[in-house]
Design an enzyme around this catalytic site. Sequence first.
Site, PDB file in Angstrom:
ATOM      1  N   GLU A 207      -3.038 -21.631   4.245  1.00 44.29           N
ATOM      2  CA  GLU A 207      -3.056 -20.167   4.194  1.00 44.29           C
ATOM      3  C   GLU A 207      -2.305 -19.649   2.982  1.00 44.29           C
ATOM      4  OE1 GLU A 207      -4.002 -16.908   4.254  1.00 44.29           O
ATOM      5  OE2 GLU A 207      -4.493 -17.484   6.304  1.00 44.29           O
TER       6      GLU A 207
ATOM      7  N   ASP B 288      -3.761 -17.595  -0.233  1.00 43.47           N
ATOM      8  CA  ASP B 288      -3.210 -16.312  -0.665  1.00 43.47           C
ATOM      9  C   ASP B 288      -2.812 -16.342  -2.133  1.00 43.47           C
ATOM     10  OD1 ASP B 288      -3.521 -15.364   1.885  1.00 43.47           O
ATOM     11  OD2 ASP B 288      -1.398 -15.366   2.399  1.00 43.47           O
TER      12      ASP B 288
ATOM     13  N   ASP C 181     -10.537 -12.380  12.133  1.00 36.88           N
ATOM     14  CA  ASP C 181     -11.649 -13.337  12.045  1.00 36.88           C
ATOM     15  C   ASP C 181     -12.378 -13.502  13.370  1.00 36.88           C
ATOM     16  OD1 ASP C 181     -10.772 -13.713   9.491  1.00 36.88           O
ATOM     17  OD2 ASP C 181     -10.105 -15.784   9.759  1.00 36.88           O
TER      18      ASP C 181
ATOM     19  N   SER D  59      -8.539 -13.878   5.465  1.00 35.12           N
ATOM     20  CA  SER D  59      -7.396 -14.352   4.687  1.00 35.12           C
ATOM     21  C   SER D  59      -7.757 -14.574   3.227  1.00 35.12           C
ATOM     22  CB  SER D  59      -6.858 -15.659   5.270  1.00 35.12           C
ATOM     23  OG  SER D  59      -6.052 -15.418   6.377  1.00 35.12           O
TER      24      SER D  59
END
Length: 580
Positions: free
Chosen positions: A294, A298, A384, A496
Amino acid sequence: MKRNHRFALPLPSPRRLACAVPLVFAAAAAHATTDWVDTHTKAFLTGPQLMARSAVPSLELADGEITDIVVTLNLRNAGQLRQLAHDVNQPGNAHYRQYLTPEQFLDSYAPTEAQVKSVVDYLRKNGFVNVQVAPNRLLVSARGTAGTAKTAFNTSLVHYQDASRSGFVNASKAQVPRALGAAVGSVLGLQNVARARPMLRIGNVAKPQALAAGTATGHYPKEFPGLYNATGVPAAAGVTVGIITMGGVSQTLKDLEQFTSSNGYGTVTTQTVETNGTGTPGSYNDDQKDLVGEWNLDSQSIVGSAGGQVGKLIFYMADLNAAGNTGLTQAFNRAVSDNVAKVINVSLGWCETDADKDGTIDAEEPIFTVAAAQGQTFSVSSGDEGVYECNNRGFPNGTNYTVPWPAASPHVLAIGGTTLYTTSTGAFSNETVWNDGLDPAGKLWATGGGVSTILPAPVWQSGSNRRLPDVSFDAAPSTGAYIYEHGQLQLEGGTSLAAPIFTGLWARLLAANGTSLGFPAGRLYRAIPSNPSLVRYDVVLGNNGYQGSGYKANTGWDYATGFGSLSITNLNELIRSGGF
């Protein structure tokens, strides 16, 4: 006057309980001698819910079990602050771009030093240690035990277990003595079964697929500026960008270095900030199972979308072991009290009704309001799970639609997801609603969107409640981003990805126009209907539900993708002309 809050009364010595109901009865008896008022932390589960959902009888936690809590304090002049957050971002207003400074916040809106002292003294009197006050005085953190929490907040903590999660929850509303009632908003850390999760979806690296809608293929982050018409805007050199994480980022920093080197970018200046306060132990190790990917998604997507340059990436790291989402509240507040990053990425979310129960919304909405008043923009993934955020994490449940927090806040930008199609030459073609349908376990994977059942609509939206998302960008794993992870390229998507794409593109606009652009939601809602060229693509195909459920994309704003994606060069031209 009794306030709407959430906790119960202290019980005698720890004891076994057959169910949660006796806790409530015992709490009621204590009211005869103590004048308690409710906080905004409700009973996380009622007695009947505990009995119905627990596989074994509920047991009260032993008095000595360690627990870290955060007491949130109420704003002064909260209504005036909300008005200011609107006015400073409203062209033509006398206060336009006269953003709030941290010093002004302390003078006019923060809890008073006397209120803070009363809370600190109360915690210490009841046995809490490592008591820490946030710089903006909104949060007071402390370490205690189940016993000190029960005594101080008039509620018992009980073991909880169901088919998917286990931990502890508070059996009744959290309360404080009436003398503290005006100061205390909520008490966080009294449950650890509901937690935010990354809005990440791993894809399978595959050859490009030529479909009726166009070519579906993965993209390197450096391609997103071209795909969203941003190459006419300078890179985001000099702009500080914040990223909210859970736990540490040591592997992410290594992978970011490989990403920049492989793409011919210069080294990105980074900073890591532990946000649980000084003097209190916290966990800032990497979570290799779920979270490294994650933070890689990002950081690499932000830098690529920003044109390969940012002034600095600041990772505001939440304590990985904090109960519930207490660590995230502290991380949000640190990013706002620092007031250094003018755009802050949040690729995390969780059910808004759970966030309401445990007091998180009451704690964090003031933080996001301060951010908007300071001219900061939180870019937040819209989820999501399609329309089923609170339904067992995406498992369809008819027309019982729900949305995530913090995307539901009216003081953040909620970023939804699309499937991005290109031409045979790799140029932008079109977008549809991201919806991968059900996975083998029966869970829906699709962009989040809908109507909050808790948060009011901001003035720039119609209706009575907050609607999301605001805008959308690429999120489908099949058309997602190639990200370096432990030296290997991995195809990743989810909202994300959509949120950091916007974060990097907005950083470019900040670099081109100065960091005084502020929180743009209201201006986007005014400008887009009269300037269609601001929209890169108005998504009109697809829905975010299953078998007829969910919301369909339509011309203009819709619950599936908001306004669709943005044309960054066109938006920049409108900004420079004074029309935004």
